[in-house]
Design a protein around this motif. Structure first.
Motif, PDB file in Angstrom:
ATOM      1  N   ASP A  78       0.828  -1.147  -0.060  1.00 30.73           N
ATOM      2  CA  ASP A  78       0.078  -0.043  -0.071  1.00 30.73           C
ATOM      3  C   ASP A  78       0.852   1.188  -0.108  1.00 30.73           C
ATOM      4  OD1 ASP A  78       0.569   0.647   2.807  1.00 30.73           O
ATOM      5  OD2 ASP A  78      -0.348  -1.184   3.218  1.00 30.73           O
ATOM      6  N   LEU A  79       0.354   2.290  -0.105  1.00 28.68           N
ATOM      7  CA  LEU A  79       0.901   3.665   0.077  1.00 28.68           C
ATOM      8  C   LEU A  79       0.571   4.364   1.208  1.00 28.68           C
ATOM      9  CD1 LEU A  79       1.130   5.073  -3.628  1.00 28.68           C
ATOM     10  CD2 LEU A  79       2.839   3.651  -2.233  1.00 28.68           C
ATOM     11  N   ILE A  80       0.133   3.638   2.288  1.00 28.86           N
ATOM     12  CA  ILE A  80      -0.640   4.433   3.698  1.00 28.86           C
ATOM     13  C   ILE A  80       0.544   5.182   4.355  1.00 28.86           C
ATOM     14  CG2 ILE A  80      -1.462   3.883   5.797  1.00 28.86           C
ATOM     15  CD1 ILE A  80      -2.796   1.348   4.697  1.00 28.86           C
ATOM     16  N   SER A 114      -4.721  -1.010  -4.312  1.00 33.84           N
ATOM     17  CA  SER A 114      -3.383  -0.536  -4.354  1.00 33.84           C
ATOM     18  C   SER A 114      -2.696  -0.362  -5.694  1.00 33.84           C
ATOM     19  CB  SER A 114      -2.613  -1.536  -3.271  1.00 33.84           C
ATOM     20  OG  SER A 114      -2.879  -1.500  -1.925  1.00 33.84           O
ATOM     21  N   ALA A 115      -2.901  -1.202  -6.519  1.00 35.20           N
ATOM     22  CA  ALA A 115      -2.346  -0.940  -7.654  1.00 35.20           C
ATOM     23  C   ALA A 115      -2.851   0.401  -8.675  1.00 35.20           C
ATOM     24  CB  ALA A 115      -2.723  -2.031  -8.659  1.00 35.20           C
ATOM     25  N   SER A 116      -4.068   0.795  -8.437  1.00 37.76           N
ATOM     26  CA  SER A 116      -4.548   2.269  -9.033  1.00 37.76           C
ATOM     27  C   SER A 116      -3.695   3.379  -8.146  1.00 37.76           C
ATOM     28  CB  SER A 116      -6.121   2.236  -8.804  1.00 37.76           C
ATOM     29  OG  SER A 116      -6.364   3.480  -9.300  1.00 37.76           O
ATOM     30  N   ARG A 117      -3.453   3.293  -7.075  1.00 43.19           N
ATOM     31  CA  ARG A 117      -2.901   4.298  -6.251  1.00 43.19           C
ATOM     32  C   ARG A 117      -1.405   4.359  -6.648  1.00 43.19           C
ATOM     33  NH1 ARG A 117      -2.728   6.084  -0.433  1.00 43.19           N
ATOM     34  NH2 ARG A 117      -1.782   7.739  -1.759  1.00 43.19           N
ATOM     35  N   PHE A 233      -5.101  -4.203   1.458  1.00 41.14           N
ATOM     36  CA  PHE A 233      -5.883  -5.351   1.237  1.00 41.14           C
ATOM     37  C   PHE A 233      -6.895  -5.528   1.975  1.00 41.14           C
ATOM     38  CE2 PHE A 233      -6.532  -9.940   1.450  1.00 41.14           C
ATOM     39  CZ  PHE A 233      -6.956  -9.977   0.016  1.00 41.14           C
ATOM     40  N   GLY A 234      -6.691  -5.501   3.506  1.00 36.71           N
ATOM     41  CA  GLY A 234      -8.084  -5.817   4.276  1.00 36.71           C
ATOM     42  C   GLY A 234      -7.989  -7.582   4.380  1.00 36.71           C
ATOM     43  N   LEU A 235      -6.866  -7.865   5.093  1.00 31.65           N
ATOM     44  CA  LEU A 235      -7.031  -9.390   5.376  1.00 31.65           C
ATOM     45  C   LEU A 235      -8.151  -9.830   6.220  1.00 31.65           C
ATOM     46  CD1 LEU A 235      -5.690 -11.967   4.674  1.00 31.65           C
ATOM     47  CD2 LEU A 235      -4.203 -11.662   6.540  1.00 31.65           C
ATOM     48  N   PRO A 236      -8.301  -8.933   7.609  1.00 27.43           N
ATOM     49  CA  PRO A 236      -9.314  -9.542   8.142  1.00 27.43           C
ATOM     50  C   PRO A 236     -10.819  -9.432   7.800  1.00 27.43           C
ATOM     51  CG  PRO A 236      -7.930  -7.823   9.367  1.00 27.43           C
ATOM     52  CD  PRO A 236      -7.517  -7.886   7.871  1.00 27.43           C
ATOM     53  N   LEU A 237     -10.917  -9.079   6.632  1.00 29.41           N
ATOM     54  CA  LEU A 237     -12.272  -9.124   5.831  1.00 29.41           C
ATOM     55  C   LEU A 237     -12.548 -10.513   5.135  1.00 29.41           C
ATOM     56  CD1 LEU A 237     -12.308  -5.458   4.038  1.00 29.41           C
ATOM     57  CD2 LEU A 237     -13.665  -6.141   5.804  1.00 29.41           C
ATOM     58  N   VAL A 238     -11.066 -10.712   4.698  1.00 33.23           N
ATOM     59  CA  VAL A 238     -11.144 -12.218   3.940  1.00 33.23           C
ATOM     60  C   VAL A 238     -11.420 -13.322   5.119  1.00 33.23           C
ATOM     61  CG1 VAL A 238      -9.824 -13.706   2.491  1.00 33.23           C
ATOM     62  CG2 VAL A 238      -9.868 -11.277   1.909  1.00 33.23           C
ATOM     63  N   GLU A 239     -10.563 -13.193   6.034  1.00 34.81           N
ATOM     64  CA  GLU A 239     -10.576 -14.170   7.234  1.00 34.81           C
ATOM     65  C   GLU A 239     -12.009 -14.330   7.731  1.00 34.81           C
ATOM     66  OE1 GLU A 239      -5.660 -13.460   8.865  1.00 34.81           O
ATOM     67  OE2 GLU A 239      -7.455 -12.519   9.816  1.00 34.81           O
ATOM     68  N   ALA A 240     -12.571 -13.259   7.986  1.00 35.30           N
ATOM     69  CA  ALA A 240     -13.877 -13.284   8.644  1.00 35.30           C
ATOM     70  C   ALA A 240     -14.760 -14.132   7.541  1.00 35.30           C
ATOM     71  CB  ALA A 240     -14.318 -11.795   8.745  1.00 35.30           C
TER      72      ALA A 240
END
Length: 320
Positions: A78-80, A114-117, A233-240
């Protein structure tokens, strides 16, 4: 020609996990770049990197590079740091990472958001490869739910500003008869934020959980609460979702929307506790919230994409 792969990340945090899962699945011939874990934003130069030539390559599964004659391919998750990091991180990205990415002509990332940013930031002439992100198999397996005395919501992650945890804690004040379990390495920061919101007595803070224990927490939770403003990405969203846990998330986060699509409960406001409280009440009243399909988010798939792309970029053949 030599390909070195930076394997120096250790631990259970996101990039260390990504490094371990991806590197163990590479078939392209490489030499490990070993040494102490890099300390960023200034990465300690390794003697091995200094011996490389212009036709050599270095691949970092994280955002680690330094001046070198070799071409360096990094995974920018990311670019956070550009929006929420210190001036040291911003300088590191602008003066070290971006020139290295432009010279290599390639950069990896983990989501379309992330790719777009990254395309906008790095400029023309660079191919951005979205290789995705993975979810451990334990979250895709049948899981016995954790048992708590009262219904609970779940939050997973750190307490940095872009995680936006304050609005969720303030919303919790308006929703009685439910607790919150927060899995984090930043226990003190989360407790301080919970105390400031007046809900410390309803927040349980945990750390150091194994994947099976975390999966059980997801399985027993009413919902995952995910108010992040920005994610790679938001991995917790996928895990949940893999476990079968509903999600309440901020609609303005592009990566969260990418994972969830039209599933879950999307909250339009980033900072309105009343709107978040309404969403939490809705998930408590109607727990059968649609789940996104996350079956494709596997480490085997990610490893295969990284491996194939590295072979294409470097021209190295597959090992037997």
């Amino acid at each position: 020609m030599t390909l070195l792969v930076d394997v120096r990340r250790e631990g259970e945090h996101g990039i260390a996990r990504y490094t371990r899962e991806v590197v163990t699945r590479l078939t392209v011939p490489f030499e490990p770049l070993e040494g102490p874990a890099p300390r960023l934003p200034l990465d300690a130069l390794t003697w091995r990197r200094g011996t490389l030539q212009a036709h050599d390559w270095v691949y970092s599964p994280g955002y680690v590079c330094s001046p070198s004659r070799a071409r360096q391919v990094v995974t920018l998750h990311d670019l956070i740091h550009l929006g929420h990091g210190s001036w040291k991180y911003r300088t590191y990205y602008d003066r070290v990472i971006r020139p290295a990415v432009r010279r290599a002509g390639h950069v990896f990332t983990v989501s379309a958001a992330s790719a777009s940013r990254i395309r906008d930031w790095v400029g023309p002439g660079v191919t951005v490869h979205d290789c995705g992100n993975g979810c451990s198999e334990v979250f895709h397996a049948p899981t016995e739910p954790a048992v708590r005395p009262t219904p609970y919501l779940l939050m997973v992650g750190n307490a940095r500003p872009h995680k936006n945890i304050g609005v969720a804690l303030q919303a919790l004040r308006r929703v009685p008869d439910v607790g919150l379990v927060f899995v984090t390495q930043e226990r003190d920061q989360v407790r301080a934020a919970a105390a400031a919101a007046g809900v410390l007595d309803r927040v349980e803070v945990l750390e150091g959980l194994s994947d099976p224990d975390l999966a059980r927490l997801y399985a027993g939770a009413v919902a995952l609460v995910f108010p992040s403003l920005e994610e790679g990405f938001g991995l917790p969203l996928v895990e949940a979702a893999a476990v079968g846990c509903a999600t309440v998330f901020y609609a303005g986060c592009a990566a969260s929307r990418e994972v969830c699509g039209e599933a879950g409960i999307a909250v339009g406001s980033a900072d309105d506790p009343a709107e978040w409280a309404s969403a939490l009440t809705a998930v408590l009243d109607s727990p059968d919230v649609p789940l996104p399909d996350v079956s494709t988010h596997t480490w085997d798939a990610v490893g295969a994409r990284v491996d194939a792309t590295l072979r294409d970029i470097t021209g190295l053949s597959r090992t037997t």
